[in-house]
Design an enzyme around this catalytic site. Structure first.
Site, short mmCIF file in Angstrom:
data_model
loop_
_atom_site.label_atom_id
_atom_site.label_comp_id
_atom_site.label_asym_id
_atom_site.label_seq_id
_atom_site.Cartn_x
_atom_site.Cartn_y
_atom_site.Cartn_z
N ASP A 67 0.81 -1.22 0.00
CA ASP A 67 0.00 0.00 0.00
C ASP A 67 0.85 1.27 0.00
OD1 ASP A 67 0.94 -0.43 2.58
OD2 ASP A 67 -1.02 -0.72 3.47
N ASN A 136 -7.43 -3.03 14.31
CA ASN A 136 -8.83 -3.35 13.99
C ASN A 136 -8.94 -4.53 13.03
OD1 ASN A 136 -7.97 -2.28 11.58
ND2 ASN A 136 -9.35 -0.52 11.58
N HIS A 138 -7.17 -4.95 10.21
CA HIS A 138 -6.92 -4.69 8.79
C HIS A 138 -5.61 -5.33 8.32
CE1 HIS A 138 -4.85 -0.53 9.61
NE2 HIS A 138 -3.91 -1.41 9.34
N GLU A 143 -9.62 -1.98 5.40
CA GLU A 143 -10.24 -1.73 6.69
C GLU A 143 -11.45 -2.66 6.88
OE1 GLU A 143 -8.64 -0.07 8.70
OE2 GLU A 143 -8.33 2.04 8.21
C1 GLP Z 1 -0.53 0.27 8.61
C2 GLP Z 1 -0.18 -0.56 7.37
C3 GLP Z 1 -0.38 -2.04 7.62
C4 GLP Z 1 0.26 -2.44 8.92
C5 GLP Z 1 -0.41 -1.70 10.05
C6 GLP Z 1 0.10 -2.09 11.44
O1 GLP Z 1 -1.87 0.60 8.70
N1 GLP Z 1 -0.94 -0.16 6.23
O2 GLP Z 1 0.16 -2.77 6.52
O3 GLP Z 1 0.13 -3.83 9.12
O4 GLP Z 1 -0.16 -0.32 9.85
O5 GLP Z 1 1.25 -1.38 11.72
P1 GLP Z 1 2.19 -1.59 12.96
O6 GLP Z 1 3.06 -2.74 12.60
O7 GLP Z 1 2.93 -0.30 13.07
O8 GLP Z 1 1.34 -1.87 14.12
#
Ligand code: GLP
Length: 266
Positions: A67, A136, A138, A143
């Site tokens: 993304d 959440n 995702h 989402e």
């Molecule tokens: C973002 C990314 C996800 C990632 C998520 C969790 O929203 N788009 O790909 O898995 O954050 O991030 P973290 O590893 O910082 O908790």
């Protein structure tokens, strides 16, 4: 789903790095799907160490990230392109031309999504997709209530995701509320999926993903349908699981089988 429960985030990073190392060693032309966020950073550091030690090479590897924020260009420090350059690409011998992220500044973002899907299929699809997990549930920026069959597209971020990711932006700095993300259907086409989750803040999403029903309210729960998905957790992220000790028992047996296959005796 293979569920691996380890004690610490460091062990999670090493176990994940083992999966990627094995993948690119057995198939040097592998296509990796990569993720951003805090969770994979230690894994990327481990890959960089192994590269510097001459244990792995990225010379023929191709990557596609999940993304990118809409509205941030590649030079913006909070863009995912910048993150990937800093945390991995600039520190290993990957050909920059083989690293792909959706563009956050395309004049036509809808066409950008379709072009990203085309590039991915021209590359032969993803061999191993690395995933993190949103609080959440995702994956990528899919989402809750995202279609479980979705393709790469523009998504509006939920207020909770914007809040969770606000720690990366300074006070008053523009924080995007839209992103381009690979769809859930796109992610599910990967040959192999490795998801990492660490820390107590992920414990609820982990339960929904592994022991909850398959439901769009927890996008990661679709991994229950994937034939080759591994979820690697630290003790804090795994603490809500009802079947935690069962998963640990299976993993001990898996490791025994692996050692026996490799010719080691217990
Ligand atoms: C973002 C990314 C996800 C990632 C998520 C969790 O929203 N788009 O790909 O898995 O954050 O991030 P973290 O590893 O910082 O908790």
């Amino acid at each position: 789903m293979q569920i691996v429960i380890l004690e610490t985030p460091e062990q999670v990073a090493n176990y994940g790095a083992d999966q990627i190392s094995q993948q690119i060693t057995s198939k040097p032309t592998s296509v990796l799907g990569l993720a951003t966020g805090s969770t994979p950073v230690a894994l990327y550091q481990e890959l960089i160490s192994r590269f510097r030690a001459g244990k792995i090479t990225f010379s023929q590897v191709t990557t596609f990230n999940l993304d990118e924020y809409l509205g941030l260009d590649a030079e913006h420090p909070q863009s995912y392109r910048y993150f990937m350059n800093e945390n991995l690409f600039d520190q290993v011998n990957i050909d920059p031309a083989n690293t792909h992220l959706p563009s956050g500044t395309s004049i036509n973002p809808i066409a950008e999504c379709d072009a990203y899907e085309s590039k991915l299929s021209e590359a032969g699809g993803v061999d191993l997709q690395l995933l993190g997990l949103g609080q959440n549930g995702h994956i990528g920026f899919n989402e809750p209530t995202s279609s479980l069959g979705s393709r790469t597209r523009i998504k509006t971020l939920t207020p909770e995701t914007i809040k969770a990711n606000s720690r990366f932006f300074s006070e008053g700095e523009f924080q995007p509320t839209l992103a381009i993300t690979m769809g859930i259907g796109t992610i599910m086409e990967s040959n192999r999926i490795v998801l990492l989750a660490t820390g107590a803040a992920k414990a609820g999403a982990v339960v929904d993903m592994i022991e909850g029903p398959i439901a769009a309210r927890c996008p990661a729960s679709i991994l229950q349908m994937h034939p080759n998905a591994t979820v690697i957790l630290d003790r804090d992220a795994a603490r809500g699981l009802k079947n935690g000790s069962f998963f640990e028992m299976i993993e001990v047996k898996n490791q025994q089988l692996l050692r026996n296959r490799l010719g080691y005796s217990d």
